[in-house]
Design a protein around this motif. Structure first.
Motif, PDB file in Angstrom:
ATOM      1  N   PRO A  59       0.813  -1.225   0.000  1.00 45.09           N
ATOM      2  CA  PRO A  59       0.000   0.000   0.000  1.00 45.09           C
ATOM      3  C   PRO A  59       0.844   1.272   0.000  1.00 45.09           C
ATOM      4  CG  PRO A  59      -0.127  -1.109   2.141  1.00 45.09           C
ATOM      5  CD  PRO A  59       0.563  -2.039   1.205  1.00 45.09           C
ATOM      6  N   LEU A  60       2.056   1.193   0.549  1.00 46.50           N
ATOM      7  CA  LEU A  60       2.946   2.358   0.527  1.00 46.50           C
ATOM      8  C   LEU A  60       3.415   2.647  -0.892  1.00 46.50           C
ATOM      9  CD1 LEU A  60       5.082   1.656   3.725  1.00 46.50           C
ATOM     10  CD2 LEU A  60       3.077   3.133   3.487  1.00 46.50           C
ATOM     11  N   TRP A  61       3.733   1.578  -1.650  1.00 42.66           N
ATOM     12  CA  TRP A  61       4.102   1.751  -3.061  1.00 42.66           C
ATOM     13  C   TRP A  61       2.942   2.388  -3.819  1.00 42.66           C
ATOM     14  CZ3 TRP A  61       8.912   1.839  -3.823  1.00 42.66           C
ATOM     15  CH2 TRP A  61       9.790   0.869  -3.352  1.00 42.66           C
ATOM     16  N   GLN A  62       1.717   1.857  -3.575  1.00 40.30           N
ATOM     17  CA  GLN A  62       0.543   2.373  -4.286  1.00 40.30           C
ATOM     18  C   GLN A  62       0.287   3.845  -3.937  1.00 40.30           C
ATOM     19  OE1 GLN A  62      -0.878   1.204  -6.698  1.00 40.30           O
ATOM     20  NE2 GLN A  62      -3.060   1.678  -6.816  1.00 40.30           N
ATOM     21  N   LEU A  63       0.456   4.179  -2.677  1.00 40.38           N
ATOM     22  CA  LEU A  63       0.262   5.565  -2.243  1.00 40.38           C
ATOM     23  C   LEU A  63       1.293   6.482  -2.895  1.00 40.38           C
ATOM     24  CD1 LEU A  63      -1.274   7.507  -0.349  1.00 40.38           C
ATOM     25  CD2 LEU A  63       0.413   6.959   1.429  1.00 40.38           C
ATOM     26  N   PHE A  64       2.518   6.014  -2.975  1.00 38.44           N
ATOM     27  CA  PHE A  64       3.595   6.788  -3.602  1.00 38.44           C
ATOM     28  C   PHE A  64       3.332   6.991  -5.086  1.00 38.44           C
ATOM     29  CE2 PHE A  64       7.623   6.694  -6.004  1.00 38.44           C
ATOM     30  CZ  PHE A  64       8.197   7.871  -5.531  1.00 38.44           C
ATOM     31  N   LEU A  65       2.823   5.943  -5.758  1.00 36.52           N
ATOM     32  CA  LEU A  65       2.605   6.003  -7.200  1.00 36.52           C
ATOM     33  C   LEU A  65       1.392   6.835  -7.591  1.00 36.52           C
ATOM     34  CD1 LEU A  65       3.325   2.267  -8.108  1.00 36.52           C
ATOM     35  CD2 LEU A  65       4.671   4.241  -8.861  1.00 36.52           C
ATOM     36  N   HIS A  66       0.294   6.683  -6.837  1.00 41.87           N
ATOM     37  CA  HIS A  66      -0.970   7.268  -7.275  1.00 41.87           C
ATOM     38  C   HIS A  66      -1.622   8.201  -6.259  1.00 41.87           C
ATOM     39  CE1 HIS A  66      -0.837   4.646 -10.756  1.00 41.87           C
ATOM     40  NE2 HIS A  66      -0.656   3.614  -9.968  1.00 41.87           N
ATOM     41  N   GLY A  67      -1.043   8.310  -5.079  1.00 39.68           N
ATOM     42  CA  GLY A  67      -1.650   9.171  -4.077  1.00 39.68           C
ATOM     43  C   GLY A  67      -2.856   8.503  -3.436  1.00 39.68           C
ATOM     44  N   PRO A  68      -3.503   9.181  -2.491  1.00 37.52           N
ATOM     45  CA  PRO A  68      -4.650   8.602  -1.795  1.00 37.52           C
ATOM     46  C   PRO A  68      -5.787   8.285  -2.777  1.00 37.52           C
ATOM     47  CG  PRO A  68      -3.862  10.580  -0.687  1.00 37.52           C
ATOM     48  CD  PRO A  68      -3.180  10.531  -2.014  1.00 37.52           C
ATOM     49  N   GLY A  69      -6.509   7.215  -2.495  1.00 34.54           N
ATOM     50  CA  GLY A  69      -7.626   6.853  -3.362  1.00 34.54           C
ATOM     51  C   GLY A  69      -8.141   5.465  -3.056  1.00 34.54           C
ATOM     52  N   LEU A  70      -9.134   5.050  -3.834  1.00 30.61           N
ATOM     53  CA  LEU A  70      -9.768   3.753  -3.619  1.00 30.61           C
ATOM     54  C   LEU A  70      -8.788   2.604  -3.793  1.00 30.61           C
ATOM     55  CD1 LEU A  70     -12.385   2.127  -3.154  1.00 30.61           C
ATOM     56  CD2 LEU A  70     -12.768   2.228  -5.642  1.00 30.61           C
ATOM     57  N   SER A  71      -7.899   2.715  -4.765  1.00 34.25           N
ATOM     58  CA  SER A  71      -6.956   1.627  -5.019  1.00 34.25           C
ATOM     59  C   SER A  71      -6.017   1.411  -3.837  1.00 34.25           C
ATOM     60  CB  SER A  71      -6.148   1.905  -6.290  1.00 34.25           C
ATOM     61  OG  SER A  71      -5.407   3.110  -6.162  1.00 34.25           O
ATOM     62  N   VAL A  72      -5.602   2.497  -3.188  1.00 36.84           N
ATOM     63  CA  VAL A  72      -4.736   2.379  -2.009  1.00 36.84           C
ATOM     64  C   VAL A  72      -5.482   1.658  -0.890  1.00 36.84           C
ATOM     65  CG1 VAL A  72      -3.473   3.626  -0.224  1.00 36.84           C
ATOM     66  CG2 VAL A  72      -3.411   4.436  -2.584  1.00 36.84           C
ATOM     67  N   LEU A  73      -6.755   2.010  -0.708  1.00 34.22           N
ATOM     68  CA  LEU A  73      -7.562   1.359   0.324  1.00 34.22           C
ATOM     69  C   LEU A  73      -7.719  -0.129   0.041  1.00 34.22           C
ATOM     70  CD1 LEU A  73      -9.339   1.522   2.836  1.00 34.22           C
ATOM     71  CD2 LEU A  73     -11.259   2.155   1.350  1.00 34.22           C
ATOM     72  N   ALA A  74      -7.975  -0.475  -1.221  1.00 36.74           N
ATOM     73  CA  ALA A  74      -8.146  -1.879  -1.592  1.00 36.74           C
ATOM     74  C   ALA A  74      -6.870  -2.678  -1.351  1.00 36.74           C
ATOM     75  CB  ALA A  74      -8.567  -1.980  -3.059  1.00 36.74           C
ATOM     76  N   VAL A  75      -5.735  -2.089  -1.734  1.00 34.77           N
ATOM     77  CA  VAL A  75      -4.448  -2.772  -1.516  1.00 34.77           C
ATOM     78  C   VAL A  75      -4.175  -2.914  -0.022  1.00 34.77           C
ATOM     79  CG1 VAL A  75      -1.952  -2.624  -1.856  1.00 34.77           C
ATOM     80  CG2 VAL A  75      -3.504  -2.027  -3.731  1.00 34.77           C
ATOM     81  N   ALA A  76      -4.527  -1.897   0.758  1.00 37.56           N
ATOM     82  CA  ALA A  76      -4.332  -1.962   2.208  1.00 37.56           C
ATOM     83  C   ALA A  76      -5.188  -3.058   2.827  1.00 37.56           C
ATOM     84  CB  ALA A  76      -4.673  -0.612   2.842  1.00 37.56           C
ATOM     85  N   VAL A  77      -6.422  -3.220   2.339  1.00 38.56           N
ATOM     86  CA  VAL A  77      -7.297  -4.289   2.836  1.00 38.56           C
ATOM     87  C   VAL A  77      -6.695  -5.655   2.520  1.00 38.56           C
ATOM     88  CG1 VAL A  77      -9.548  -5.411   2.549  1.00 38.56           C
ATOM     89  CG2 VAL A  77      -9.413  -2.925   2.771  1.00 38.56           C
ATOM     90  N   MET A  78      -6.199  -5.826   1.287  1.00 43.24           N
ATOM     91  CA  MET A  78      -5.563  -7.090   0.916  1.00 43.24           C
ATOM     92  C   MET A  78      -4.349  -7.365   1.807  1.00 43.24           C
ATOM     93  SD  MET A  78      -5.725  -7.576  -3.238  1.00 43.24           S
ATOM     94  CE  MET A  78      -5.173  -5.940  -3.690  1.00 43.24           C
ATOM     95  N   SER A  79      -3.554  -6.334   2.043  1.00 38.71           N
ATOM     96  CA  SER A  79      -2.363  -6.490   2.879  1.00 38.71           C
ATOM     97  C   SER A  79      -2.740  -6.883   4.302  1.00 38.71           C
ATOM     98  CB  SER A  79      -1.552  -5.187   2.891  1.00 38.71           C
ATOM     99  OG  SER A  79      -1.012  -4.908   1.619  1.00 38.71           O
ATOM    100  N   ALA A  80      -3.778  -6.237   4.833  1.00 40.51           N
ATOM    101  CA  ALA A  80      -4.214  -6.543   6.200  1.00 40.51           C
ATOM    102  C   ALA A  80      -4.700  -7.981   6.312  1.00 40.51           C
ATOM    103  CB  ALA A  80      -5.316  -5.574   6.617  1.00 40.51           C
ATOM    104  N   LEU A  81      -5.465  -8.439   5.319  1.00 38.35           N
ATOM    105  CA  LEU A  81      -5.950  -9.820   5.333  1.00 38.35           C
ATOM    106  C   LEU A  81      -4.795 -10.811   5.204  1.00 38.35           C
ATOM    107  CD1 LEU A  81      -9.179  -9.627   3.121  1.00 38.35           C
ATOM    108  CD2 LEU A  81      -9.051 -10.225   5.552  1.00 38.35           C
ATOM    109  N   LEU A  82      -3.847 -10.487   4.332  1.00 43.44           N
ATOM    110  CA  LEU A  82      -2.702 -11.367   4.146  1.00 43.44           C
ATOM    111  C   LEU A  82      -1.889 -11.486   5.434  1.00 43.44           C
ATOM    112  CD1 LEU A  82      -0.501 -11.575   1.004  1.00 43.44           C
ATOM    113  CD2 LEU A  82       0.581 -11.549   3.242  1.00 43.44           C
TER     114      LEU A  82
END
Length: 208
Positions: free
Chosen positions: A153-176
Motif C-alpha cells: 500500500p505504501l508503493w501504491q500511495l507513492f505512485l498514485h496518491g490517496p484513493g480507492l486503489s490504495v484502500l483496496a491494496v491496504a485491505v488485501m495487505s491486512a488480510l494477508l
C-alpha cells in the motif's frame, strides 16, 4: 444493463478467486488434500511438501493467474475503474474465503501478486522485488510475504496518491498479514521453516 455489469464482474471475480488450485491440482494428480497435512494451508508451498514440484508449480500459476484474469477481464469489459479495483479485491477475498471450499482458503500471496501485477506493473513489480529480496537474504517465505504486504500500500500511495486503489491494496495487505498470524508467532519463536529447509513428504490419499 451497464449498471449491473460492474457488480456481476465483481461477483464473477470472487467466484474465480474461490477456486483453490491447491485442492483442484491435488485431486487431479491423485495427491492428498493439502488441507490435511503440513501447515494445512491450500497453497503452493504446502503442496510442495508432497515432493511433487509440478503440482506446486501448477498451484502457484493457477492461484496467480486467477488474480490476473479477474483484473484483465474486468478492464476488457470496460467497467469503471472503481469496479476493476473491487474485482481485484474480490478475487483475493475469494481465495482467502472461498465459497467452494467452506470459506477456508489460503493465505493469498500468489493471488495478491497476480492482482497487483495486473492492476499496475509498477505496483506489482516493486512489491514482488521486495518479496524476492527478503526471501533471498533471510530465507523465510512468510517474512518476505509480510514485508511485501506492508510495503504494497505504501508503493501504491507513492505512485498514485490517496484513493480507492490504495484502500483496496491496504485491505488485501491486512488480510494477508492476518492469515500469517501463525507464521508471525513462529518467526518470533525462531521455529519458522526456512526456504529450502526441507520437510517430510505429505501422505498419499491412501495414507490419511
Amino acid at each position: 444493463m451497464e449498471a449491473l455489469l460492474g457488480p456481476v464482474v465483481v461477483l464473477a471475480a470472487y467466484l474465480l478467486g474461490s477456486i483453490s488450485f491447491a485442492v483442484v491440482v491435488s485431486r487431479a494428480m491423485g495427491l492428498a488434500d493439502p488441507r490435511s497435512y503440513g501447515s494445512g494451508n491450500p497453497g503452493a508451498t504446502n503442496v510442495l511438501r508432497t515432493g511433487r514440484r509440478g503440482a506446486a508449480l501448477l498451484t502457484l500459476l493457477g492461484d496467480s493467474l486467477k488474480g490476473v484474469v479477474a483484473v484483465l477481464v474486468a478492464r476488457w469489459l470496460g467497467v469503471a475503474e472503481s469496479m476493476v479495483v473491487f474485482a481485484a479485491l474480490a478475487a483475493f477475498v475469494g481465495h482467502v474465503f472461498p465459497v467452494f471450499h467452506g470459506f477456508k482458503g489460503g493465505k493469498g500471496v500468489a493471488t495478491a501478486a497476480g492482482v497487483l501485477l495486473a492492476l499496475d506493473p509498477w505496483l506489482g513489480g516493486p512489491t514482488l522485488l521486495t518479496w524476492l529480496l527478503i526471501a533471498f537474504f533471510f530465507r523465510y517465505s512468510s517474512l518476505a510475504a509480510l514485508v511485501a504486504a506492508v510495503f504494497a500500500p505504501l508503493w501504491q500511495l507513492f505512485l498514485h496518491g490517496p484513493g480507492l486503489s490504495v484502500l483496496a491494496v491496504a485491505v488485501m495487505s491486512a488480510l494477508l498479514i492476518a492469515r500469517h498470524r501463525g507464521n508471525i508467532v513462529k518467526l518470533m519463536k525462531g521455529t519458522e521453516s526456512r526456504i529450502g529447509g526441507g520437510s517430510r513428504s505429505a501422505p498419499g490419499p491412501d495414507q490419511r
